[in-house]
Design an enzyme around this catalytic site. Structure first.
Site, PDB file in Angstrom:
ATOM      1  N   SER A  47       0.799  -1.238   0.002  1.00 29.52           N
ATOM      2  CA  SER A  47       0.028  -0.053   0.109  1.00 29.52           C
ATOM      3  C   SER A  47       0.926   1.184   0.055  1.00 29.52           C
ATOM      4  O   SER A  47       1.693   1.319  -0.805  1.00 29.52           O
ATOM      5  CB  SER A  47      -0.753   0.001   1.088  1.00 29.52           C
ATOM      6  OG  SER A  47      -1.811   1.019   1.187  1.00 29.52           O
ATOM      7  N   HIS A  83      -3.171  -1.199  -2.934  1.00 29.85           N
ATOM      8  CA  HIS A  83      -4.611  -0.471  -2.730  1.00 29.85           C
ATOM      9  C   HIS A  83      -4.725   0.788  -3.663  1.00 29.85           C
ATOM     10  O   HIS A  83      -3.555   1.548  -3.936  1.00 29.85           O
ATOM     11  CB  HIS A  83      -4.480   0.106  -1.334  1.00 29.85           C
ATOM     12  CG  HIS A  83      -4.746  -0.840  -0.504  1.00 29.85           C
ATOM     13  ND1 HIS A  83      -4.149  -0.626   1.006  1.00 29.85           N
ATOM     14  CD2 HIS A  83      -5.244  -2.179  -0.343  1.00 29.85           C
ATOM     15  CE1 HIS A  83      -4.449  -1.769   1.621  1.00 29.85           C
ATOM     16  NE2 HIS A  83      -4.923  -2.598   0.767  1.00 29.85           N
ATOM     17  N   ASP A 134      -4.170  -4.425   6.484  1.00 27.63           N
ATOM     18  CA  ASP A 134      -4.704  -5.452   5.381  1.00 27.63           C
ATOM     19  C   ASP A 134      -3.593  -6.107   4.983  1.00 27.63           C
ATOM     20  O   ASP A 134      -2.602  -5.610   4.985  1.00 27.63           O
ATOM     21  CB  ASP A 134      -5.143  -4.573   4.101  1.00 27.63           C
ATOM     22  CG  ASP A 134      -5.790  -5.178   3.041  1.00 27.63           C
ATOM     23  OD1 ASP A 134      -6.252  -6.422   3.549  1.00 27.63           O
ATOM     24  OD2 ASP A 134      -5.989  -4.920   1.853  1.00 27.63           O
TER      25      ASP A 134
END
Length: 336
Positions: A13, A40, A132
């Protein structure tokens, strides 16, 4: 019977582009595994990540396509607004429920790899914020796969690596430039027979949710779940706390949240509500001031004082709220 680890799933990310470039730079041209990359991305946002990764190393990077082949020696990059999954040796793109507010979500891809490949899978967590990928990496280990994590001290944003290491134990923790070299060796080593047991019902259900959504009541019926008392930021429905995963939540529509991601979503929700309150106070003060002037012009002394007090009280409250909101955007002072 031994098997080779021929499926690598990498999640990143914030700060992850440079880490990804360092990892793929170290891979050999004859890399004997397929690579899935999830980063992401905002829905609808164009991405040049396949081109960036193709230029960074010897392997070709391409946007993942629905029903496309899972090809060894190729980097398949998740497109915006779709989960990237594995389905019987092919790629699958899904518009399933978001996880921690993300689609694509790293957890969804890692769980899919765990179900599909078992001990043949290697999960890799790189730079990023929040949680995540931690639950998905745990699923990879549960099915006999390997876990690799960028050293948090080497990550531009250490949140995801730290969260992964808080949840799983792995000896494979390296700076990004070393991680690629170790990964290139691991895919060439025998993986062993892997676990004899099939994936757990909970893992299969969560993988199915990412693929197809969730039928009514499935989360409550098929997972050990209890009402959490919290609501889902995506749909405002009730969140259920998953019994086997402390601090993990799903709503009846399938949206998934970690406790940390839920807390961050509440911060954004609160700030939006405060800005709405400020706008309402400003408008009320302006309207009361106008009505006060109108009442004064008509000689209505009783109404003049009432409207004047309302305008003054709303103006004072708005100024207090405005100062608080502006303080939220100020950079913290550096420690001496």
């Amino acid at each position: 019977m031994t098997v080779q680890r021929d499926l690598v799933v990498i999640g990143a990310s914030a700060g992850g582009v440079e880490a990804l470039r360092q990892v793929v730079r170290s891979l050999s041209p004859d890399f004997p595994a397929a690579v899935l990359v999830v980063m992401h991305l905002a829905p609808g946002a164009p991405t040049a990540l396949p081109q960036i990764l193709s230029r960074a190393g010897p392997l070709r990077a391409v946007p993942a396509t629905h029903a496309g082949p899972l090809t060894k020696g190729v980097i398949h990059v998740a497109p915006p607004d779709h989960h990237l999954l594995v389905d019987e040796g092919a790629l699958m793109l899904s518009h399933g429920p978001t996880e921690n507010g993300h689609r694509p979500a790293i957890n969804a891809t890692f769980r899919s790899a765990a179900v599909a490949a078992g001990s043949r899978a290697i999960g890799v967590i790189l730079s990023g914020a929040l949680h995540d990928g931690a639950v998905g990496l745990d699923a990879v280990l549960e099915r006999g796969g390997l876990a690799m994590v960028q050293d948090p001290a080497d990550a531009l944003y250490p949140g995801m690596p730290e969260s992964a290491l808080a949840r799983v134990h792995t000896e494979h923790v390296y700076p990004a430039d070393v991680l690629g070299k170790v990964l290139d060796r691991l895919v060439r080593a025998p993986a062993g027979a892997g676990p004899a047991e099939p994936p757990s019902p909970a893992l299969l259900l969560e993988d199915r949710i990412a693929r197809d959504g969730v039928r009514r009541g499935a989360v409550a019926e098929e997972l050990a779940a209890a009402a959490s008392g919290y609501s889902c930021p995506d749909c405002q429905g009730a969140l259920l706390e998953l019994g086997q995963q402390t601090g993990e939540y799903r709503c009846r529509l399938g949206h998934a949240w970690s406790a940390e991601a839920l807390l961050t979503a509440r911060d954004a929700e609160l700030e939006r509500a405060l800005w709405t309150a400020l706008r309402s106070l400003d408008e009320k003060a302006t309207l009361a001031d106008r009505m006060q002037r109108d009442a004064t012009g008509r000689g209505l002394a009783g109404l003049t004082g009432r409207y004047e007090n309302t305008a003054r009280e709303c103006g004072a409250a708005a100024e207090t709220l405005r100062r608080f909101l502006l303080s939220l955007s100020q950079e913290p002072e550096a420690n001496p």
